[in-house]
Design an enzyme around this catalytic site. Structure first.
Site, mmCIF file in Angstrom:
data_model
loop_
_atom_site.group_PDB
_atom_site.id
_atom_site.type_symbol
_atom_site.label_atom_id
_atom_site.label_comp_id
_atom_site.label_asym_id
_atom_site.label_seq_id
_atom_site.Cartn_x
_atom_site.Cartn_y
_atom_site.Cartn_z
ATOM 1 N N ASP A 157 2.132 5.845 -7.800
ATOM 2 C CA ASP A 157 3.313 5.581 -6.965
ATOM 3 C C ASP A 157 4.594 5.903 -7.737
ATOM 4 O O ASP A 157 5.530 6.482 -7.182
ATOM 5 C CB ASP A 157 3.319 4.123 -6.514
ATOM 6 N N HIS B 202 -2.243 -0.686 -13.030
ATOM 7 C CA HIS B 202 -3.186 -0.655 -11.914
ATOM 8 C C HIS B 202 -4.448 -1.391 -12.340
ATOM 9 O O HIS B 202 -5.027 -1.091 -13.379
ATOM 10 C CB HIS B 202 -3.529 0.786 -11.532
ATOM 11 N N HIS C 138 0.868 -1.189 0.000
ATOM 12 C CA HIS C 138 0.000 0.000 0.000
ATOM 13 C C HIS C 138 0.898 1.230 0.000
ATOM 14 O O HIS C 138 1.475 1.580 -1.022
ATOM 15 C CB HIS C 138 -0.944 -0.060 1.203
#
Length: 379
Positions: free
Chosen positions: A324, A283, A245
């Site tokens: 990210d 993703h 995460h």
């Protein structure tokens, strides 16, 4: 049968390509670990592989649907806060990428909390010494132990406490109490110029919430017990601290160092050949690319090593960067500390966690799912 399988064995049993095995690992469907006998290889949990083999045979029974829903599956809770639709991220019907052009985190927090234009008074937090992660857990943990539960509180009181919890977290990250916009306070703590501060602002807006992710679900479970807002935020922080995460930025950095050490093509080819993940790319909720990454990457010149990595991954897999990757590249461009991506993530997502806590509290319902027992027969 061994508890762990090689990539070749997994791909043979499931009929997968390396890229598909990587996708299963990145989505948490197959657990992977390093091979202790060969640091360049990865091993995969055989039980997860067998579960996938038998998945079709299970059909669409209610128990199977409920179990699959926990991992990027069917919606499991009603929420009016955030949704992912048409490849975009929406905060209460407003495009997060468009909001990032001009909005501050405080503006988005009011939107997510559905509290209009209510003003929040400046506060003062006593921040202990130590590294940032220790400071934020210490500050929020102390509040979780003393703040009142949400049960029976008025909306105005909860909004003021929400602003206080967010402010405490920002103070803990910055290492000292402060006033003014959150992005400016963080930028000042990291020595950023005006351009760097604006990039921090954009990132905070883009990361404020992301529907029912792991940390938001942890927050909602905690809020369903009527715990304090500080306790809910602490639950979110705990979930965010995991490598799958909020720890993803560190994994992107590890990939960058691996590419620097072994060569870009060699590092990527070796990972794909063994089904190892490429952190920061692809993703499951955005098959056409993460719009948050696109919105952030468009605002600065990507450092050359990151640009080369992005091009190489696109050529090999077609995978687009996630937020990210964008956040890590932004930190490199601005010269932020290595832990800054996680801290930006935590400050931003705190706004979303509080929104989920407030919404869950309004339902008055306890989240209490049942487990599908797989142990020894009772008796």
């Amino acid at each position: 049968m061994s508890d762990w399988l090689s990539a070749a064995e997994v791909m043979e049993r499931l009929g997968l390509k390396p890229q598909t095995l990587y996708a299963y690992v990145s989505r948490g469907r197959i657990e992977a670990r390093d091979d202790e006998g060969d640091s360049r290889r990865r091993l995969y949990r055989a039980a997860d592989v067998e579960r996938l083999r038998h998945r079709k045979a299970r059909g669409r029974r209610p128990a199977a649907i409920a179990e699959d829903a926990i991992s990027f599956g069917e919606p499991v809770l009603a929420s009016a806060i955030t949704t992912i639709a048409r490849g975009r991220l929406w905060y209460r019907g407003q495009d997060a990428s468009q909001l990032a052009e001009t909005a501050k985190l405080e503006d988005v927090a009011r939107l997510l909390w559905d509290c209009g234009t209510q003003r929040f008074p400046p506060l003062f937090t006593l921040v202990p010494d130590g590294p940032p992660l220790r400071r934020i857990f210490a500050v929020l943990g102390e509040r979780a132990a003393t703040d009142p539960a949400m049960a029976g509180r008025s909306k105005k009181a909860l909004y003021l406490e929400a602003a206080s919890a967010l402010d405490s977290l920002v103070d803990a990250i910055a290492g000292r109490p402060g006033q003014g916009p959150i992005h400016a306070r963080l930028a000042a703590a990291w020595g950023c110029d005006e351009a760097g501060a604006d990039l921090v602002r954009r990132a905070l807006v883009l990361l404020a919430d992301h529907e029912l992710n792991a940390s938001a679900f942890a927050v909602r479970v905690t809020a369903s017990t009527r715990a304090s807002l500080a306790a809910c935020v602490t639950a979110g922080l705990a979930a965010l601290s995991g490598p799958l995460h909020g720890g993803m930025a560190r994994r992107v950095l590890a990939l960058m160092r691996e590419a620097e050490r072994e060569g870009l093509n060699a590092a990527l080819t070796d990972r794909l050949a063994t089904g190892s993940p490429l952190p920061g790319f692809g993703h499951p909720l955005y098959p056409d690319g993460d719009p948050r990454a696109a919105a952030l990457l468009s605002a600065f010149s990507v450092p050359e090593p990151y640009a080369r990595l992005r091009e190489a991954v696109a050529a090999l897999t077609g995978a687009e960067p996630t937020v990210d990757f964008a956040l890590t590249a932004m930190a490199a461009r601005v010269g932020l500390p290595e832990d800054a991506p996680y801290l930006i993530f935590a400050a931003a997502r705190c706004a979303g966690w509080i929104a989920h806590a407030l919404e869950q509290n309004e339902t008055g319902r306890l989240i209490r799912p049942r487990a599908r027992y797989t142990g020894p027969e009772p008796g």
